[in-house]
Design an enzyme around this catalytic site. Sequence first.
Site, PDB file in Angstrom:
ATOM      1  N   GLY A  46     -29.928  -3.644 -32.349  1.00  0.00           N
ATOM      2  CA  GLY A  46     -31.207  -4.027 -31.754  1.00  0.00           C
ATOM      3  C   GLY A  46     -32.096  -2.903 -31.255  1.00  0.00           C
ATOM      4  O   GLY A  46     -33.320  -3.029 -31.278  1.00  0.00           O
ATOM      5  N   GLU A 100     -31.100   0.186 -24.611  1.00  0.00           N
ATOM      6  CA  GLU A 100     -30.838  -1.176 -25.078  1.00  0.00           C
ATOM      7  C   GLU A 100     -32.155  -1.855 -25.421  1.00  0.00           C
ATOM      8  O   GLU A 100     -33.190  -1.557 -24.818  1.00  0.00           O
ATOM      9  CB  GLU A 100     -30.137  -1.986 -23.973  1.00  0.00           C
ATOM     10  CG  GLU A 100     -28.662  -2.210 -24.203  1.00  0.00           C
ATOM     11  CD  GLU A 100     -28.330  -3.189 -25.330  1.00  0.00           C
ATOM     12  OE1 GLU A 100     -29.097  -3.306 -26.304  1.00  0.00           O
ATOM     13  OE2 GLU A 100     -27.280  -3.831 -25.232  1.00  0.00           O
ATOM     14  N   ASP A 104     -29.522  -9.097 -20.872  1.00  0.00           N
ATOM     15  CA  ASP A 104     -29.553 -10.532 -20.554  1.00  0.00           C
ATOM     16  C   ASP A 104     -28.560 -10.768 -19.414  1.00  0.00           C
ATOM     17  O   ASP A 104     -28.919 -10.622 -18.256  1.00  0.00           O
ATOM     18  CB  ASP A 104     -29.203 -11.278 -21.853  1.00  0.00           C
ATOM     19  CG  ASP A 104     -29.353 -12.780 -21.752  1.00  0.00           C
ATOM     20  OD1 ASP A 104     -29.976 -13.263 -20.790  1.00  0.00           O
ATOM     21  OD2 ASP A 104     -28.844 -13.497 -22.640  1.00  0.00           O
ATOM     22  N   LYS A 132     -33.980  -9.796 -18.709  1.00  0.00           N
ATOM     23  CA  LYS A 132     -34.088 -11.182 -18.238  1.00  0.00           C
ATOM     24  C   LYS A 132     -33.385 -11.286 -16.890  1.00  0.00           C
ATOM     25  O   LYS A 132     -32.197 -11.643 -16.832  1.00  0.00           O
ATOM     26  CB  LYS A 132     -33.425 -12.140 -19.233  1.00  0.00           C
ATOM     27  CG  LYS A 132     -34.105 -12.227 -20.583  1.00  0.00           C
ATOM     28  CD  LYS A 132     -33.358 -13.225 -21.464  1.00  0.00           C
ATOM     29  CE  LYS A 132     -33.932 -13.290 -22.854  1.00  0.00           C
ATOM     30  NZ  LYS A 132     -33.064 -14.088 -23.762  1.00  0.00           N
ATOM     31  N   PHE A 153     -35.648 -17.114 -25.736  1.00  0.00           N
ATOM     32  CA  PHE A 153     -35.123 -16.292 -26.814  1.00  0.00           C
ATOM     33  C   PHE A 153     -36.260 -15.552 -27.521  1.00  0.00           C
ATOM     34  O   PHE A 153     -37.261 -16.145 -27.906  1.00  0.00           O
ATOM     35  CB  PHE A 153     -34.363 -17.166 -27.813  1.00  0.00           C
ATOM     36  CG  PHE A 153     -33.614 -16.364 -28.826  1.00  0.00           C
ATOM     37  CD1 PHE A 153     -32.427 -15.732 -28.505  1.00  0.00           C
ATOM     38  CD2 PHE A 153     -34.120 -16.227 -30.116  1.00  0.00           C
ATOM     39  CE1 PHE A 153     -31.750 -14.972 -29.439  1.00  0.00           C
ATOM     40  CE2 PHE A 153     -33.442 -15.473 -31.060  1.00  0.00           C
ATOM     41  CZ  PHE A 153     -32.261 -14.841 -30.724  1.00  0.00           C
ATOM     42  N   VAL A 154     -36.113 -14.241 -27.682  1.00  0.00           N
ATOM     43  CA  VAL A 154     -37.160 -13.431 -28.319  1.00  0.00           C
ATOM     44  C   VAL A 154     -36.625 -12.696 -29.551  1.00  0.00           C
ATOM     45  O   VAL A 154     -35.428 -12.411 -29.643  1.00  0.00           O
ATOM     46  CB  VAL A 154     -37.773 -12.410 -27.325  1.00  0.00           C
ATOM     47  CG1 VAL A 154     -38.556 -13.108 -26.219  1.00  0.00           C
ATOM     48  CG2 VAL A 154     -36.708 -11.499 -26.720  1.00  0.00           C
ATOM     49  N   ASP A 160     -33.200  -9.644 -33.412  1.00  0.00           N
ATOM     50  CA  ASP A 160     -33.043 -10.567 -34.544  1.00  0.00           C
ATOM     51  C   ASP A 160     -32.790 -12.009 -34.139  1.00  0.00           C
ATOM     52  O   ASP A 160     -32.365 -12.292 -33.016  1.00  0.00           O
ATOM     53  CB  ASP A 160     -31.851 -10.132 -35.395  1.00  0.00           C
ATOM     54  CG  ASP A 160     -30.521 -10.434 -34.690  1.00  0.00           C
ATOM     55  OD1 ASP A 160     -30.336  -9.967 -33.549  1.00  0.00           O
ATOM     56  OD2 ASP A 160     -29.691 -11.159 -35.259  1.00  0.00           O
ATOM     57  N   ARG A 166     -36.051  -8.386 -37.402  1.00  0.00           N
ATOM     58  CA  ARG A 166     -35.984  -7.066 -36.756  1.00  0.00           C
ATOM     59  C   ARG A 166     -37.165  -6.179 -37.141  1.00  0.00           C
ATOM     60  O   ARG A 166     -37.503  -5.223 -36.456  1.00  0.00           O
ATOM     61  CB  ARG A 166     -34.690  -6.336 -37.145  1.00  0.00           C
ATOM     62  CG  ARG A 166     -33.413  -7.019 -36.697  1.00  0.00           C
ATOM     63  CD  ARG A 166     -32.229  -6.062 -36.872  1.00  0.00           C
ATOM     64  NE  ARG A 166     -30.937  -6.719 -36.750  1.00  0.00           N
ATOM     65  CZ  ARG A 166     -30.312  -6.949 -35.590  1.00  0.00           C
ATOM     66  NH1 ARG A 166     -30.874  -6.583 -34.465  1.00  0.00           N
ATOM     67  NH2 ARG A 166     -29.132  -7.540 -35.569  1.00  0.00           N
TER      68      ARG A 166
END
Length: 177
Positions: A46, A100, A104, A132, A153-154, A160, A166
């Site tokens: 990510g 990162e 979350d 978050k 959710f993003v 992804d 991505r």
Amino acid sequence: MIQLNDKSFDVFIQEKEILKEISDLANRINTDYKGQEVTFIAILNGAFMFAADLLKSITIPCEISFVKVSSYHGTVSTGRVDELIGLNTDLENKHVIILEDIVDTGITIDKIITLLGSESLKSVKVCTLLYKPASFLGKKAPDYVGFSIPNAFVVGYGLDYDEKGRNFREIYQLKED
Ligand code: 5GP
Ligand code: MG
């Protein structure tokens, strides 16, 4: 709006805003670590896009290593064992900044800090593009945060949905229907 497999997403953060925020984060790091050297540890998959754009604005001496957390069945009775793969540099006595895409619950970051052998580092900080706070349960809250966002959710900009999305320049949020 974009469609990835069975889900629709709306634009949530524009590319311009993302790049502005990343350049501000880099400037803060440049100031905080002035006269020192930093080793960035970017977490795959990510964080690849975030790491690339952030590093373009870092002006202090630095190194970067891309790592992945992998889980395998070890010989111990507890079953799954986590390991960090791809670390190609000695971190002993280094100032480390973990990069990162999103924090979350914070469980991944806690795991990574343990796997890095945090006792031997000079310092360790966490820099994340997205955070978050409402779902955070971890020990180490991120030190540098691009955007604090609600619990939705993003995807996009490295993040992804089932490995898709991505490649987008913007960040999108799941459309609830
Ligand atoms: P944590 O261990 O902090 O709960 O989770 C971190 C990981 O969960 C992130 O590195 C990311 O892979 C995934 N994750 C958490 N929230 C989201 C999200 O909104 N979108 C995507 N694409 N991944 C997420
Ligand atoms: Mg991740």
